[in-house]
Structure formats: C-alpha cells, structure tokens
Design an enzyme around this catalytic site. Structure first.
Site, mmCIF file in Angstrom:
data_model
loop_
_atom_site.group_PDB
_atom_site.id
_atom_site.type_symbol
_atom_site.label_atom_id
_atom_site.label_comp_id
_atom_site.label_asym_id
_atom_site.label_seq_id
_atom_site.Cartn_x
_atom_site.Cartn_y
_atom_site.Cartn_z
ATOM 1 N N ASP A 58 -3.115 -17.977 -0.240
ATOM 2 C CA ASP A 58 -3.976 -18.601 -1.133
ATOM 3 C C ASP A 58 -4.646 -19.919 -0.398
ATOM 4 O OD1 ASP A 58 -1.543 -19.996 -1.173
ATOM 5 O OD2 ASP A 58 -1.728 -20.574 -3.379
ATOM 6 N N LYS A 89 3.131 -15.294 1.523
ATOM 7 C CA LYS A 89 3.391 -15.819 0.169
ATOM 8 C C LYS A 89 4.786 -16.325 0.274
ATOM 9 C CE LYS A 89 1.664 -17.561 -3.584
ATOM 10 N NZ LYS A 89 0.471 -18.567 -3.754
ATOM 11 N N ASP A 141 -12.117 -9.367 4.628
ATOM 12 C CA ASP A 141 -13.402 -9.335 3.909
ATOM 13 C C ASP A 141 -13.709 -10.604 3.899
ATOM 14 O OD1 ASP A 141 -13.246 -6.541 3.358
ATOM 15 O OD2 ASP A 141 -14.338 -6.845 1.531
ATOM 16 N N TYR A 149 0.928 -1.174 -0.040
ATOM 17 C CA TYR A 149 0.207 0.108 -0.055
ATOM 18 C C TYR A 149 1.113 1.327 0.028
ATOM 19 C CZ TYR A 149 -4.627 -2.084 1.001
ATOM 20 O OH TYR A 149 -5.786 -2.751 0.812
HETATM 21 C C1 IPM Z 1 -10.541 -1.274 4.380
HETATM 22 C C2 IPM Z 1 -10.462 -0.439 2.991
HETATM 23 C C3 IPM Z 1 -9.415 0.380 2.920
HETATM 24 C C4 IPM Z 1 -8.160 -0.431 2.777
HETATM 25 C C5 IPM Z 1 -9.587 1.107 1.343
HETATM 26 C C6 IPM Z 1 -10.788 2.175 1.620
HETATM 27 C C7 IPM Z 1 -8.525 2.353 1.181
HETATM 28 O O1 IPM Z 1 -10.738 -1.562 2.251
HETATM 29 O O2 IPM Z 1 -10.170 -0.506 5.460
HETATM 30 O O3 IPM Z 1 -10.272 -2.407 4.496
HETATM 31 O O4 IPM Z 1 -7.735 -1.153 1.666
HETATM 32 O O5 IPM Z 1 -7.393 -0.629 3.706
HETATM 33 MN MN MN Z 2 -10.714 -3.404 2.826
#
Ligand code: IPM
Ligand code: MN
Length: 358
Positions: free
Chosen positions: A223, A191, A251, A145
């Site tokens: 994975d 990974k 997620d 990032y």
């Molecule tokens: C999260 C979100 C953020 C991330 C985005 C909005 C930049 O997806 O907090 O998980 O990728 O960290």
């Molecule tokens: Mn996210």
C-alpha cells in the site's frame, strides 16, 4: 561469406488491437534485421479469444508445443467483451496464464521509464517524473493467480496465495542480478504486516541479499509502495514483488511514462521467453488504426536483447523510438503532448522501421 544468423520467432497476435500492434512490431523487426544482417522467421500461434473462436479453447495444444520450439515469442494482447461471460477455464486470460505457466516464464520484467520528450504527458508534475527509470521484477507463475485450492460457488469464493521457497528464491535471484547491472538498489514489496506468505517472502529475500553485499535491499508494504510510486518515483531502482502486487504496481508505474501504450515487458525463466506490451487488447479502439504500437515495438526490442542477444539491433529500435518522439510524432493517446504530427498505428510503425534501419 558466412551464413547470417537466423532465428525462429513465435508470433501470437491475439485479440482486439493485438493484430495491429504486432504487425507494426514485425515491420520494425524486418527492417532492423535486414539492416543488421540477421534473419527472422515467424510462426503464428493462436491464443485467447481468437483461439476460442477457432478451436474452442483459449490455449490450444499446438500453441503449447509450437512456442517451445521457437527462439522467442512475441505476443500482442488477448481478451474482449465477446468472451467475458465464459466460465473461467474457457476465458482468454486463462489461456495467457496457462501459456506463462507452460513456458515457465516466472520472471516478468517491466521497465517503467520516462522519455524526456514526454515529461508533460504524465498526469504528474514533470519535476516528479523526469528521469524516472524503474525496473519492476514481477513473479509471474505463482502466488494467488495460481494458488490451490480455489473455488467459486453460490455461497462463497476463495483463492489461495501461496509461494514455495524455491519460487521466491529464483525470482529474488533474478532481481539481484538485474540490480547489479543497474543502481544496485532493490525495494522488495510485500504485505508482511498482514500475510504469512509475505513474511516468508521477506525472509527469503533477506537471505538472498547476503549473496549480494553490494546491493542495498529495502522492504516496503504494497500500500505504501503504491503511494510512494506516485509521490516520489525516483526513489526506486528495482522493485521486486509477487504476482498480484506486481500486476497492480506495474499499471500504476506505467502512468509515470504518460501512456500505458508505451511500456514493454519481458517474461523469462526456464527457456523460451515471452515478450509482450503490458497493456491489454483495448477492444474499444480495435480495428481503427489508432493504437499506439510503441509498447509492442519496445517489447520486440527487449526480445532482441534478452532472448537473441542482438543488442545492436535492440539499441537501434530504442533510439528510433526516442527520435520519433523527439521529432514530434505521436499516436492519439499522446496527441495532446508536444505533438507535431498525430500519426496512425501503421504510420508510427513505418517511422520506427525507417529510423531503426539507418
Ligand atoms: C498483465 C495482464 C494479465 C495479468 C491478465 C490479462 C491476465 O493484466 O499482463 O498484466 O493479470 O497478468
Ligand atoms: Mn496487468
């Protein structure tokens, strides 16, 4: 009579459903703080799309300066189609990443738990998910990032995944400390079969584990970890991982609980902590009053526990959420699952405020 304790809370409502869900969290915080005898003062700051509209940039200087003077920061969500075509340095997301970096919140804790009342809400079988209680510890201010160099031009684009020893050590330490308070099991996800940065990560995590002989450490490729989370999530206690893998796996883990609208997060590190739901700004349902405020209310509960050490108040909120679900109150995202009554965002806030102040 002694003076009651008072805390200053930075509030960032953000975009989309951000303002609606934050309003409900504040409603609950107000109720529980009165009941528990402490005082909260709020100060609002701009971030993301609404900051772009008001000031031209996604992360105004006043926000950076202001949040650092607070005891904790509660944040809703940012982003939306209106700002999607801006250059990267002007995008709402860049504002959030900048804020995390500025605040030094390198440790992102994302619990994925399954409420018994909602075992039927997941797309997975109840027997697979009942009792799931995972803590994802995601490194938040490094990795791909933030890695330099990065580039996007007509002919090529690249990013850099980079971790320094210090960055890996400090996040590993956080994960081991948390594991000591839980089931003392860490699965570090990387990974390492492909990436040097993961080999490095693994070696440092191994070394850190020598300081925690009671904690069982295993390693898993990302994975496989994605697959195992869906196949048999109860094998996990603490998952320790880097920024992008943690983004993706959290997620995925959220779906164990039935709705991404349920899961909170705490970002801690250098000083002031940042507390936010793991979901986004859901522009498609913004302004309709149907968003699920529970992830944000739960994040407020994490704020009380981790930043203010008001554990009693935090317990009250957690219990209130469970009771509301037991009583069959559901926002629309969970409407199909043993609902007695479908409620709006603000009705859910009223219910949790009421239950948590008793
Ligand atoms: C999260 C979100 C953020 C991330 C985005 C909005 C930049 O997806 O907090 O998980 O990728 O960290
Ligand atoms: Mn996210």
């Amino acid at each position: 009579m002694g003076m009651s304790k008072s805390y200053r809370i930075g509030v960032i409502k953000g975009d989309g459903i951000g303002p609606e869900i934050i309003d409900e969290a504040i409603k609950v915080l107000d109720a529980v703080s009165v009941a528990q005898g402490f005082n909260l003062k709020y100060e609002e700051f701009l971030l993301g799309g609404s900051a772009i509209d008001a000031t031209g940039v996604p992360l105004p200087d006043e926000t950076i300066k202001g949040v650092k003077t607070c005891d904790a920061v509660l944040f809703g969500a940012i982003g939306g189609p209106k700002w999607d075509n801006l250059e990267r340095h002007l995008r709402p997301e860049t504002g959030l990443l900048g804020l995390r970096k500025e605040m030094g919140t390198f440790a992102n804790l994302r619990p994925a738990t399954v409420y018994d009342e909602l075992v039927n809400a997941s797309t997975l079988k109840a027997s697979v998910i009942k009792g799931v209680d995972i803590m994802v510890v995601r490194e938040l201010t490094g990795g791909i990032y933030f890695g330099e160099p990065r580039e996007l031009n007509e002919n090529m684009a690249f990013n850099t995944m980079v971790y320094s020893r210090g960055e890996v050590e400090r996040i590993a330490k956080v994960a081991f400390e948390i594991a000591m308070k839980r089931e003392k099991r860490i699965c570090s996800v990387d990974k390492a079969n492909v990436l040097e940065v993961s080999q490095f990560w693994r070696e440092i995590v191994e070394k850190m584990s020598l300081n925690y002989p009671e904690v069982e450490l295993t390693h898993m490729y990302v994975d496989n970890a994605a697959m195992q989370l869906i196949r048999s999530p109860k094998q996990f206690d603490v998952i320790l991982t880097g920024n992008i893998f943690g983004d993706i796996l959290s997620d995925a883990a959220s779906m164990l609980s039935g709705s991404i609208g349920l899961l909170p997060s705490a970002s801690t590190g250098r000083g002031v902590g940042l507390f936010e739901p793991i979901h986004g700004s859901a522009p498609d349902i913004a302004g309709q009053g149907i968003a699920n405020p529970l992830a944000t209310i739960s994040s407020a509960s994490m704020m009380l526990r981790y930043a203010l050490e008001e554990n009693g108040a935090s317990d009250k909120i957690d219990d209130a959420i469970k009771k509301a679900l037991q009583d069959g109150y559901r926002t629309g995202d969970l409407g199909d699952f043993d609902a007695k009554e479908i409620v709006s965002c603000s009705q859910m806030g009223d219910i949790i405020a009421d239950y948590s102040s008793k």
